[in-house]
Design a protein around this motif. Structure first.
Motif, PDB file in Angstrom:
ATOM      1  N   TYR A 184       0.814  -1.214   0.000  1.00 35.03           N
ATOM      2  CA  TYR A 184       0.000   0.000   0.000  1.00 35.03           C
ATOM      3  C   TYR A 184       0.851   1.269   0.000  1.00 35.03           C
ATOM      4  O   TYR A 184       0.317   2.360  -0.174  1.00 35.03           O
ATOM      5  N   LEU A 185       2.156   1.113   0.213  1.00 31.75           N
ATOM      6  CA  LEU A 185       3.015   2.288   0.335  1.00 31.75           C
ATOM      7  C   LEU A 185       3.064   3.138  -0.929  1.00 31.75           C
ATOM      8  O   LEU A 185       2.951   4.380  -0.840  1.00 31.75           O
ATOM      9  N   PRO A 186       3.218   2.572  -2.144  1.00 33.20           N
ATOM     10  CA  PRO A 186       3.240   3.439  -3.344  1.00 33.20           C
ATOM     11  C   PRO A 186       1.960   4.266  -3.516  1.00 33.20           C
ATOM     12  O   PRO A 186       2.018   5.458  -3.820  1.00 33.20           O
ATOM     13  N   THR A 187       0.803   3.645  -3.277  1.00 32.21           N
ATOM     14  CA  THR A 187      -0.457   4.381  -3.389  1.00 32.21           C
ATOM     15  C   THR A 187      -0.549   5.474  -2.337  1.00 32.21           C
ATOM     16  O   THR A 187      -0.996   6.593  -2.624  1.00 32.21           O
ATOM     17  N   ALA A 188      -0.116   5.161  -1.111  1.00 34.64           N
ATOM     18  CA  ALA A 188      -0.147   6.167  -0.044  1.00 34.64           C
ATOM     19  C   ALA A 188       0.767   7.339  -0.373  1.00 34.64           C
ATOM     20  O   ALA A 188       0.419   8.503  -0.124  1.00 34.64           O
ATOM     21  N   LEU A 189       1.932   7.062  -0.953  1.00 32.40           N
ATOM     22  CA  LEU A 189       2.850   8.137  -1.327  1.00 32.40           C
ATOM     23  C   LEU A 189       2.252   9.015  -2.422  1.00 32.40           C
ATOM     24  O   LEU A 189       2.317  10.249  -2.355  1.00 32.40           O
ATOM     25  N   LEU A 190       1.673   8.379  -3.449  1.00 37.97           N
ATOM     26  CA  LEU A 190       1.058   9.154  -4.526  1.00 37.97           C
ATOM     27  C   LEU A 190      -0.095  10.008  -3.999  1.00 37.97           C
ATOM     28  O   LEU A 190      -0.240  11.178  -4.370  1.00 37.97           O
ATOM     29  N   TYR A 191      -0.926   9.419  -3.137  1.00 35.79           N
ATOM     30  CA  TYR A 191      -2.058  10.152  -2.573  1.00 35.79           C
ATOM     31  C   TYR A 191      -1.574  11.339  -1.741  1.00 35.79           C
ATOM     32  O   TYR A 191      -2.153  12.437  -1.800  1.00 35.79           O
ATOM     33  N   SER A 192      -0.504  11.131  -0.984  1.00 32.79           N
ATOM     34  CA  SER A 192       0.025  12.212  -0.153  1.00 32.79           C
ATOM     35  C   SER A 192       0.616  13.328  -1.002  1.00 32.79           C
ATOM     36  O   SER A 192       0.372  14.511  -0.761  1.00 32.79           O
ATOM     37  N   VAL A 193       1.381  12.943  -2.031  1.00 30.93           N
ATOM     38  CA  VAL A 193       2.055  13.944  -2.858  1.00 30.93           C
ATOM     39  C   VAL A 193       1.063  14.719  -3.717  1.00 30.93           C
ATOM     40  O   VAL A 193       1.159  15.942  -3.872  1.00 30.93           O
ATOM     41  N   LEU A 194       0.070  14.014  -4.275  1.00 28.28           N
ATOM     42  CA  LEU A 194      -0.844  14.641  -5.219  1.00 28.28           C
ATOM     43  C   LEU A 194      -2.088  15.252  -4.568  1.00 28.28           C
ATOM     44  O   LEU A 194      -2.762  16.063  -5.203  1.00 28.28           O
ATOM     45  N   PHE A 195      -2.399  14.876  -3.325  1.00 28.20           N
ATOM     46  CA  PHE A 195      -3.615  15.395  -2.702  1.00 28.20           C
ATOM     47  C   PHE A 195      -3.372  16.000  -1.323  1.00 28.20           C
ATOM     48  O   PHE A 195      -3.670  17.185  -1.098  1.00 28.20           O
ATOM     49  N   LEU A 196      -2.838  15.233  -0.383  1.00 27.59           N
ATOM     50  CA  LEU A 196      -2.729  15.708   0.991  1.00 27.59           C
ATOM     51  C   LEU A 196      -1.816  16.920   1.116  1.00 27.59           C
ATOM     52  O   LEU A 196      -2.190  17.943   1.704  1.00 27.59           O
ATOM     53  N   ILE A 197      -0.605  16.820   0.554  1.00 24.41           N
ATOM     54  CA  ILE A 197       0.347  17.933   0.673  1.00 24.41           C
ATOM     55  C   ILE A 197      -0.173  19.192  -0.019  1.00 24.41           C
ATOM     56  O   ILE A 197      -0.150  20.280   0.570  1.00 24.41           O
ATOM     57  N   PRO A 198      -0.684  19.112  -1.286  1.00 21.06           N
ATOM     58  CA  PRO A 198      -1.254  20.331  -1.886  1.00 21.06           C
ATOM     59  C   PRO A 198      -2.443  20.899  -1.117  1.00 21.06           C
ATOM     60  O   PRO A 198      -2.611  22.120  -1.062  1.00 21.06           O
ATOM     61  N   THR A 199      -3.258  20.029  -0.511  1.00 20.54           N
ATOM     62  CA  THR A 199      -4.411  20.521   0.238  1.00 20.54           C
ATOM     63  C   THR A 199      -3.977  21.329   1.447  1.00 20.54           C
ATOM     64  O   THR A 199      -4.442  22.457   1.673  1.00 20.54           O
ATOM     65  N   PHE A 200      -3.051  20.786   2.242  1.00 21.42           N
ATOM     66  CA  PHE A 200      -2.576  21.512   3.424  1.00 21.42           C
ATOM     67  C   PHE A 200      -1.770  22.745   3.031  1.00 21.42           C
ATOM     68  O   PHE A 200      -1.828  23.776   3.715  1.00 21.42           O
ATOM     69  N   ALA A 201      -1.038  22.657   1.923  1.00 20.91           N
ATOM     70  CA  ALA A 201      -0.298  23.831   1.443  1.00 20.91           C
ATOM     71  C   ALA A 201      -1.262  24.940   1.026  1.00 20.91           C
ATOM     72  O   ALA A 201      -1.006  26.127   1.270  1.00 20.91           O
ATOM     73  N   SER A 202      -2.387  24.564   0.416  1.00 20.27           N
ATOM     74  CA  SER A 202      -3.386  25.565   0.017  1.00 20.27           C
ATOM     75  C   SER A 202      -3.972  26.268   1.236  1.00 20.27           C
ATOM     76  O   SER A 202      -4.188  27.490   1.217  1.00 20.27           O
ATOM     77  N   PHE A 203      -4.235  25.515   2.295  1.00 18.28           N
ATOM     78  CA  PHE A 203      -4.750  26.137   3.507  1.00 18.28           C
ATOM     79  C   PHE A 203      -3.748  27.147   4.063  1.00 18.28           C
ATOM     80  O   PHE A 203      -4.135  28.221   4.534  1.00 18.28           O
ATOM     81  N   TYR A 204      -2.468  26.812   3.999  1.00 21.72           N
ATOM     82  CA  TYR A 204      -1.460  27.751   4.507  1.00 21.72           C
ATOM     83  C   TYR A 204      -1.346  28.980   3.610  1.00 21.72           C
ATOM     84  O   TYR A 204      -1.388  30.123   4.086  1.00 21.72           O
ATOM     85  N   TYR A 205      -1.229  28.769   2.298  1.00 22.25           N
ATOM     86  CA  TYR A 205      -1.018  29.895   1.394  1.00 22.25           C
ATOM     87  C   TYR A 205      -2.258  30.776   1.264  1.00 22.25           C
ATOM     88  O   TYR A 205      -2.139  31.922   0.830  1.00 22.25           O
ATOM     89  N   SER A 206      -3.424  30.259   1.638  1.00 23.44           N
ATOM     90  CA  SER A 206      -4.615  31.121   1.648  1.00 23.44           C
ATOM     91  C   SER A 206      -4.524  32.172   2.744  1.00 23.44           C
ATOM     92  O   SER A 206      -5.265  33.151   2.713  1.00 23.44           O
ATOM     93  N   LEU A 207      -3.623  31.989   3.697  1.00 25.33           N
ATOM     94  CA  LEU A 207      -3.419  32.947   4.786  1.00 25.33           C
ATOM     95  C   LEU A 207      -2.243  33.873   4.519  1.00 25.33           C
ATOM     96  O   LEU A 207      -1.805  34.594   5.426  1.00 25.33           O
ATOM     97  N   THR A 208      -1.728  33.863   3.293  1.00 23.76           N
ATOM     98  CA  THR A 208      -0.551  34.663   2.964  1.00 23.76           C
ATOM     99  C   THR A 208      -0.802  35.489   1.702  1.00 23.76           C
ATOM    100  O   THR A 208      -1.753  35.252   0.956  1.00 23.76           O
ATOM    101  N   ARG A 209       0.069  36.459   1.502  1.00 25.54           N
ATOM    102  CA  ARG A 209       0.152  37.161   0.222  1.00 25.54           C
ATOM    103  C   ARG A 209       1.439  36.659  -0.429  1.00 25.54           C
ATOM    104  O   ARG A 209       2.523  36.977   0.015  1.00 25.54           O
ATOM    105  N   TRP A 210       1.305  35.850  -1.460  1.00 22.09           N
ATOM    106  CA  TRP A 210       2.479  35.157  -1.966  1.00 22.09           C
ATOM    107  C   TRP A 210       2.663  35.348  -3.460  1.00 22.09           C
ATOM    108  O   TRP A 210       1.741  35.659  -4.197  1.00 22.09           O
ATOM    109  N   THR A 211       3.916  35.174  -3.865  1.00 21.65           N
ATOM    110  CA  THR A 211       4.292  35.109  -5.269  1.00 21.65           C
ATOM    111  C   THR A 211       5.098  33.844  -5.455  1.00 21.65           C
ATOM    112  O   THR A 211       5.205  33.017  -4.537  1.00 21.65           O
TER     113      THR A 211
END
Length: 308
Positions: free
Chosen positions: A34-61
């Protein structure tokens, strides 16, 4: 004289709870599978989702970012165009999902009855689902042209002055909703057909023996037993309506003015203008809106689901 009874001892506890506990973590595969699927899910969904929550609180370029708290969210709801896009999104989702449920069910009933060319008609109804949303949008942009469009030309033959389907602010959003229903009703019909053909034939035969007509059979048998299909169509249509972008961008680009803008098109315009933090906050709001609507609705619709 005291009589005592002894409970026979068993070598192992064979209660159902113990057996379930022993089998709870059983799997024929190693967890490493299950590790390859978990890695893909984390890289393509979990990490971008949490990053979006953070960057929504910033003014970024692309090169730096400054934390500003909830300012992006406050600005989002203070902008009239953004609020208009939020309202249009809800209206568009409700209209398209409701229309697909009603038309999909009616077409499914028709296409499961004994009619000539049933297989061909099923293909015709489902074909628009396979066409690209961009292609559909560009095609209807030509067909709905108020001056040279085929639709207004046909209406003119019978003496009706057709409106500016995509250029009139009062017609634009509903015209796009109509196009979306035309494109997506085939999938709803297919789901309903699967639900209807799975109903045991004995139910319909028993109803016929009891003297039930077509309407009674539909209301008492088909409609209740198609509830799982109805739930699926509602959820998928709502998610698609809330996330709609390609069709709207291909037909009107949110115009005229902001009358047909939805959250996704407003977010895209903000990205184009360089307001990355504000557009990221819009993405977070869209994610929360979809989650807040779909999860409770899914729970509510499945509370009394009919078991076949």
């Amino acid at each position: 004289m005291t009589i005592t009874s002894a409970r026979p001892k068993s070598r192992t506890d064979s209660t159902p709870a113990a057996q379930a506990a022993g089998k709870r973590f059983y799997t024929p595969y190693s967890f490493w599978f299950y590790l390859p699927t978990a890695l893909l899910y984390s890289v393509l969904f979990l990490i971008p989702t949490f990053a979006s929550f953070y960057y929504s609180l910033t003014r970024w370029t692309l090169f730096d970012s400054t934390f500003i708290g909830l300012d992006n969210f406050v600005m989002f709801f203070q902008e009239p165009a953004l609020v208009k896009g939020f309202t249009n999104t809800l209206v568009f989702a409700v209209v398209t999902s409701g229309s697909k449920v009603v038309l999909g069910l009616l077409l499914a009933v028709l296409l499961t009855s004994r009619i000539i060319g049933r297989g061909y008609l099923r293909s015709v109804v489902f074909f628009p689902v396979l066409v690209s949303s961009i292609g559909v949008g560009l095609t209807f942009q030509v067909l709905m042209n108020p001056e040279r469009g085929l639709i207004n030309g046909a209406l003119g033959v019978i003496g009706i002055d057709g409106p500016g389907w995509l250029t009139d602010p009062s017609w634009a959003l509903m015209s796009i909703a109509l196009i979306d229903v035309w494109k997506g009703v085939g999938l709803a019909t297919l789901i309903y057909i699967a639900g209807i053909v799975s109903i045991p034939r004995e139910y319909m035969e028993a109803a016929r023996v009891d003297g039930a007509g077509s309407w009674e059979s539909f209301r008492r048998i088909v409609l209740p037993l198609c509830k799982p299909a109805t739930v699926t169509v509602i959820i998928l249509s709502l998610i698609g309506g809330l996330r709609s972008f390609e069709l709207i961008w291909a037909t009107t680009r949110g115009g005229p003015g902001f009358t047909s803008d939805v959250i996704a098109s407003v977010i895209y315009k903000q990205y184009q203008a360089g307001f990355y933090g504000l557009s990221t906050a819009g993405n977070v709001i869209l994610f929360l809106v979809v989650t807040a609507i779909v999860l409770p609705l899914n729970w509510f619709l499945n509370r009394r689901e009919v078991d076949l």
